[in-house]
Write a protein that holds these residues in place. Structure first.
Motif, PDB file in Angstrom:
ATOM      1  N   VAL A  20       0.866  -1.177   0.000  1.00 26.70           N
ATOM      2  CA  VAL A  20       0.000   0.000   0.000  1.00 26.70           C
ATOM      3  C   VAL A  20       0.900   1.223   0.000  1.00 26.70           C
ATOM      4  O   VAL A  20       1.698   1.422   0.920  1.00 26.70           O
ATOM      5  N   ARG A  21       0.753   2.045  -1.050  1.00 23.17           N
ATOM      6  CA  ARG A  21       1.625   3.206  -1.223  1.00 23.17           C
ATOM      7  C   ARG A  21       0.820   4.494  -1.184  1.00 23.17           C
ATOM      8  O   ARG A  21      -0.332   4.536  -1.618  1.00 23.17           O
ATOM      9  N   HIS A  22       1.448   5.539  -0.671  1.00 23.03           N
ATOM     10  CA  HIS A  22       0.797   6.843  -0.576  1.00 23.03           C
ATOM     11  C   HIS A  22       0.611   7.431  -1.972  1.00 23.03           C
ATOM     12  O   HIS A  22       1.565   7.489  -2.759  1.00 23.03           O
ATOM     13  N   PRO A  23      -0.602   7.870  -2.310  1.00 28.63           N
ATOM     14  CA  PRO A  23      -0.829   8.398  -3.659  1.00 28.63           C
ATOM     15  C   PRO A  23      -0.010   9.628  -3.997  1.00 28.63           C
ATOM     16  O   PRO A  23       0.272   9.884  -5.171  1.00 28.63           O
ATOM     17  N   GLY A  24       0.379  10.413  -2.991  1.00 30.31           N
ATOM     18  CA  GLY A  24       1.087  11.647  -3.267  1.00 30.31           C
ATOM     19  C   GLY A  24       2.498  11.445  -3.770  1.00 30.31           C
ATOM     20  O   GLY A  24       2.854  11.890  -4.863  1.00 30.31           O
ATOM     21  N   ASP A  25       3.329  10.739  -2.999  1.00 31.85           N
ATOM     22  CA  ASP A  25       4.732  10.587  -3.383  1.00 31.85           C
ATOM     23  C   ASP A  25       5.137   9.129  -3.596  1.00 31.85           C
ATOM     24  O   ASP A  25       6.298   8.836  -3.883  1.00 31.85           O
ATOM     25  N   GLY A  26       4.194   8.214  -3.438  1.00 32.31           N
ATOM     26  CA  GLY A  26       4.476   6.811  -3.716  1.00 32.31           C
ATOM     27  C   GLY A  26       5.227   6.077  -2.632  1.00 32.31           C
ATOM     28  O   GLY A  26       5.596   4.900  -2.818  1.00 32.31           O
ATOM     29  N   HIS A  27       5.446   6.706  -1.467  1.00 31.88           N
ATOM     30  CA  HIS A  27       6.199   5.992  -0.430  1.00 31.88           C
ATOM     31  C   HIS A  27       5.374   4.824   0.116  1.00 31.88           C
ATOM     32  O   HIS A  27       4.140   4.853   0.103  1.00 31.88           O
ATOM     33  N   LEU A  28       6.070   3.795   0.563  1.00 35.57           N
ATOM     34  CA  LEU A  28       5.419   2.600   1.089  1.00 35.57           C
ATOM     35  C   LEU A  28       4.810   2.904   2.449  1.00 35.57           C
ATOM     36  O   LEU A  28       5.517   3.302   3.382  1.00 35.57           O
ATOM     37  N   VAL A  29       3.506   2.716   2.565  1.00 30.69           N
ATOM     38  CA  VAL A  29       2.805   2.938   3.827  1.00 30.69           C
ATOM     39  C   VAL A  29       2.880   1.684   4.687  1.00 30.69           C
ATOM     40  O   VAL A  29       3.225   1.726   5.866  1.00 30.69           O
ATOM     41  N   ALA A  30       2.543   0.558   4.095  1.00 32.02           N
ATOM     42  CA  ALA A  30       2.557  -0.723   4.810  1.00 32.02           C
ATOM     43  C   ALA A  30       2.391  -1.835   3.784  1.00 32.02           C
ATOM     44  O   ALA A  30       1.984  -1.604   2.637  1.00 32.02           O
ATOM     45  N   THR A  31       2.693  -3.027   4.213  1.00 36.73           N
ATOM     46  CA  THR A  31       2.483  -4.209   3.374  1.00 36.73           C
ATOM     47  C   THR A  31       1.518  -5.141   4.090  1.00 36.73           C
ATOM     48  O   THR A  31       1.706  -5.470   5.265  1.00 36.73           O
ATOM     49  N   THR A  32       0.480  -5.524   3.386  1.00 36.49           N
ATOM     50  CA  THR A  32      -0.401  -6.593   3.864  1.00 36.49           C
ATOM     51  C   THR A  32      -0.283  -7.715   2.840  1.00 36.49           C
ATOM     52  O   THR A  32       0.728  -7.824   2.141  1.00 36.49           O
ATOM     53  N   SER A  33      -1.266  -8.570   2.741  1.00 33.86           N
ATOM     54  CA  SER A  33      -1.200  -9.647   1.748  1.00 33.86           C
ATOM     55  C   SER A  33      -2.592  -9.943   1.230  1.00 33.86           C
ATOM     56  O   SER A  33      -3.593  -9.650   1.885  1.00 33.86           O
ATOM     57  N   LEU A  34      -2.619 -10.488   0.026  1.00 35.75           N
ATOM     58  CA  LEU A  34      -3.891 -10.946  -0.526  1.00 35.75           C
ATOM     59  C   LEU A  34      -4.315 -12.214   0.204  1.00 35.75           C
ATOM     60  O   LEU A  34      -3.482 -13.070   0.519  1.00 35.75           O
ATOM     61  N   ALA A  35      -5.594 -12.313   0.464  1.00 36.26           N
ATOM     62  CA  ALA A  35      -6.093 -13.483   1.182  1.00 36.26           C
ATOM     63  C   ALA A  35      -5.861 -14.745   0.364  1.00 36.26           C
ATOM     64  O   ALA A  35      -6.095 -14.774  -0.853  1.00 36.26           O
ATOM     65  N   SER A  36      -5.398 -15.781   1.033  1.00 38.86           N
ATOM     66  CA  SER A  36      -5.142 -17.054   0.355  1.00 38.86           C
ATOM     67  C   SER A  36      -6.455 -17.736   0.002  1.00 38.86           C
ATOM     68  O   SER A  36      -7.516 -17.452   0.575  1.00 38.86           O
ATOM     69  N   THR A  37      -6.394 -18.655  -0.930  1.00 38.14           N
ATOM     70  CA  THR A  37      -7.580 -19.399  -1.347  1.00 38.14           C
ATOM     71  C   THR A  37      -8.210 -20.137  -0.173  1.00 38.14           C
ATOM     72  O   THR A  37      -9.438 -20.141  -0.005  1.00 38.14           O
ATOM     73  N   SER A  38      -7.379 -20.749   0.658  1.00 40.54           N
ATOM     74  CA  SER A  38      -7.926 -21.504   1.792  1.00 40.54           C
ATOM     75  C   SER A  38      -8.561 -20.574   2.821  1.00 40.54           C
ATOM     76  O   SER A  38      -9.598 -20.901   3.415  1.00 40.54           O
ATOM     77  N   ASP A  39      -7.967 -19.393   3.033  1.00 39.87           N
ATOM     78  CA  ASP A  39      -8.543 -18.445   3.985  1.00 39.87           C
ATOM     79  C   ASP A  39      -9.882 -17.899   3.467  1.00 39.87           C
ATOM     80  O   ASP A  39     -10.811 -17.683   4.254  1.00 39.87           O
ATOM     81  N   ILE A  40      -9.966 -17.668   2.179  1.00 40.79           N
ATOM     82  CA  ILE A  40     -11.237 -17.200   1.605  1.00 40.79           C
ATOM     83  C   ILE A  40     -12.314 -18.256   1.798  1.00 40.79           C
ATOM     84  O   ILE A  40     -13.451 -17.946   2.181  1.00 40.79           O
ATOM     85  N   GLU A  41     -11.982 -19.507   1.559  1.00 43.01           N
ATOM     86  CA  GLU A  41     -12.968 -20.568   1.754  1.00 43.01           C
ATOM     87  C   GLU A  41     -13.385 -20.662   3.221  1.00 43.01           C
ATOM     88  O   GLU A  41     -14.575 -20.815   3.536  1.00 43.01           O
ATOM     89  N   THR A  42     -12.429 -20.530   4.129  1.00 45.18           N
ATOM     90  CA  THR A  42     -12.768 -20.555   5.555  1.00 45.18           C
ATOM     91  C   THR A  42     -13.705 -19.407   5.911  1.00 45.18           C
ATOM     92  O   THR A  42     -14.677 -19.582   6.646  1.00 45.18           O
ATOM     93  N   ALA A  43     -13.413 -18.228   5.380  1.00 42.98           N
ATOM     94  CA  ALA A  43     -14.243 -17.062   5.676  1.00 42.98           C
ATOM     95  C   ALA A  43     -15.675 -17.269   5.213  1.00 42.98           C
ATOM     96  O   ALA A  43     -16.637 -16.987   5.950  1.00 42.98           O
ATOM     97  N   VAL A  44     -15.842 -17.757   4.004  1.00 47.79           N
ATOM     98  CA  VAL A  44     -17.191 -17.953   3.460  1.00 47.79           C
ATOM     99  C   VAL A  44     -17.906 -19.081   4.201  1.00 47.79           C
ATOM    100  O   VAL A  44     -19.089 -18.960   4.558  1.00 47.79           O
ATOM    101  N   ALA A  45     -17.201 -20.178   4.446  1.00 50.96           N
ATOM    102  CA  ALA A  45     -17.829 -21.326   5.108  1.00 50.96           C
ATOM    103  C   ALA A  45     -18.265 -20.979   6.531  1.00 50.96           C
ATOM    104  O   ALA A  45     -19.366 -21.361   6.956  1.00 50.96           O
ATOM    105  N   THR A  46     -17.432 -20.247   7.256  1.00 50.04           N
ATOM    106  CA  THR A  46     -17.812 -19.912   8.629  1.00 50.04           C
ATOM    107  C   THR A  46     -18.931 -18.872   8.668  1.00 50.04           C
ATOM    108  O   THR A  46     -19.791 -18.914   9.540  1.00 50.04           O
TER     109      THR A  46
END
Length: 476
Positions: A20-46
């Motif tokens: 995730v980068r700041h729109p103004g100067d492009g500096h890195l704000v933080a890094t997260t991750s895309l949800a994995s396939t297994s985590d998405i299935e867990t989220a929907v199933a629960t």
């Protein structure tokens, strides 16, 4: 450190990083991750398995109250997070956090009084001694999809009503601005909500399409572009699909509002709310209709007010207009301006800058066929048209495929009611710009601006169905 996402109420990370980068100067704000396939299935199933409809009202209300209080406690931190990932000037980010605090507080209040209605049925002889209890119950798990421009409060408008009615939810925040939603997840994890009842998953639009199609998520609540929203509805016609899409909001300066003080006030309000958040609001003022007799004076006042807006570093408390979300968005807006100028429009101010920055722009003499007039520009651009009558102005407002909100600068009650009856919009804001929104009021549009309503209680209705209990042998 990778910022975790939330799966069934618990933190998790996936193998694919999302910067995730700041729109103004492009500096890195933080890094997260895309949800994995297994985590998405867990989220929907629960979410599908969660039994939250029977959760006592006090548990839901207490959770919402806790979120509201914690948002208030972390207000400055969250405002600066919004600015970091979105580029919105911090003064407007603080307003967004304040609104999110109110949204969860309102939802807590509604959760406590969400009780149903009694209806006597002995109005006909065949129903003597019968009484109906009409309650609204959750339609089931909600898939919430939110845009980048209000990364906290538009998330709140998906999450808070769902909790209030006892609906599990899976939230997909915008990939450009997931951090505010993930911070909200930290606060939700502090509540007594059942762990499986909620998930917040950064993911791609391709994965989102699969979530939309998943029958275990019978409700889709989407805020974003009209093209994507209606495509979702066409894809899953048997689901409950709530769409808050957008518009090219218009303001009308009425003939009774043309004194020097009135014109200056209207110009100031329009300048601010055409350009706030770099125009990246679906109810930012995009079109203005002014009596021809006062057109030149108004345009001069508007240009002066626009030029006075402070632009620059969005972390500076004085800044009123910051960058657009990315370079592609800024290039698109520049292209639309260029097309209008090629078609005969007059540039009164603005249209300079580089990268994600675009100076607030005022255009006149714009053909109605130009995209800056007929479509949603979603940038710091406003178009001003002269008109010869109020009815011509109202016709101009309605000459649009959108119908979200309109602003009407008038003090005349008859004019206000006439416009309200005439205009095909979700709301008419009298005495101000169309950009006003209170988080408890029904909010949404007609035509290509969407279907269904936000605003906490209105959204709760959209997420629920009537369920009737008929009692027989009752003495009334």
């Amino acid at each position: 450190m990778t910022v975790p996402y939330w799966v069934a109420g618990k933190p998790s990370t996936g193998p694919t990083p999302l910067e995730v980068r700041h729109p103004g100067d492009g500096h890195l704000v933080a890094t997260t991750s895309l949800a994995s396939t297994s985590d998405i299935e867990t989220a929907v199933a629960t979410a599908h398995a969660a039994d939250t409809a029977t959760l006592p009202a006090h548990v839901r209300a207490d959770a919402l109250t806790h979120v509201s209080a914690r948002l208030a406690e972390r207000a400055e931190e969250l405002a600066r997070l919004i600015t970091a990932e979105n580029g919105k000037p911090v003064r407007w980010a603080r307003t967004e956090v304040t609104r999110a605090v109110s949204t969860f507080r309102l939802a807590a209040e509604e959760a406590r009084r969400w009780s149903g209605d009694l209806q006597r049925l002995d109005t006909d002889p065949g129903s003597a001694g019968r009484l109906a209890l009409v309650r609204r119950v959750s339609r089931g798990p909600v898939l919430g999809i939110t845009p980048f421009n209000f990364p906290l409060n538009l998330v709140a408008h998906k999450v808070a009503p769902a909790i209030a009615v006892g609906a599990p939810f899976v939230l997909k925040p915008a990939p450009a601005t997931p951090l505010s939603a993930l911070a909200l997840g930290e606060i939700l994890a502090e509540t007594d909500l059942p762990a499986g009842s909620w998930s917040i998953l950064p993911t791609t639009n391709e994965v989102a399409a699969a979530l939309v199609a998943d029958p275990r998520l019978p409700v889709v609540s989407f805020t974003g572009s009209a093209e994507v929203g209606w495509r979702i509805r066409d894809t899953v016609p048997r689901k409950q699909v709530v769409l808050e899409l957008g518009g090219n909001a218009a303001a009308v300066v009425c003939p009774d509002y043309t004194g020097a003080t009135d014109l200056a006030h209207a110009a100031s309000r329009i300048a601010t709310f055409a350009m706030y958040s770099a125009g990246q609001s679906c109810i930012a003022v995009q079109r203005v209709f002014v009596p021809r007799s006062h057109y030149r004076a108004f345009v001069d006042l508007l240009v002066t007010a626009v030029d006075a807006l402070a632009t620059g570093d969005p972390f500076d408390d004085a800044t009123e207009v910051g960058p657009l979300i990315d370079t592609a968005a800024a290039q698109r807006v520049r292209q639309w301006i260029a097309e209008a100028l090629d078609a005969g429009a007059t540039l009164r101010t603005g249209n300079n800058g580089a990268g994600t920055t675009l100076a607030p722009t005022v255009l006149t003499d714009v053909p109605r066929t130009a995209r800056v007039h007929r479509d949603e520009v979603f940038g710091p651009v406003v178009v001003v048209d002269p008109v010869d009558s109020l009815d011509e102005a109202l016709a101009g407002v309605d000459d649009s495929r959108f119908g979200l909100q309109a602003g009407l600068f008038t003090r005349d009650l008859a004019t206000a009611f006439h416009a309200h009856a005439r205009l095909a919009v979700g709301a008419v804001i009298v005495g101000d710009v169309p950009s006003f929104r209170a988080d408890q009021m029904p909010y949404g549009g007609v035509k290509d601006s969407g279907a269904g309503r936000e605003g906490v209680r209105s959204a709760m209705h959209d997420l629920t169905d009537d369920r009737v209990l008929v009692l027989t042998g009752i003495t009334l």
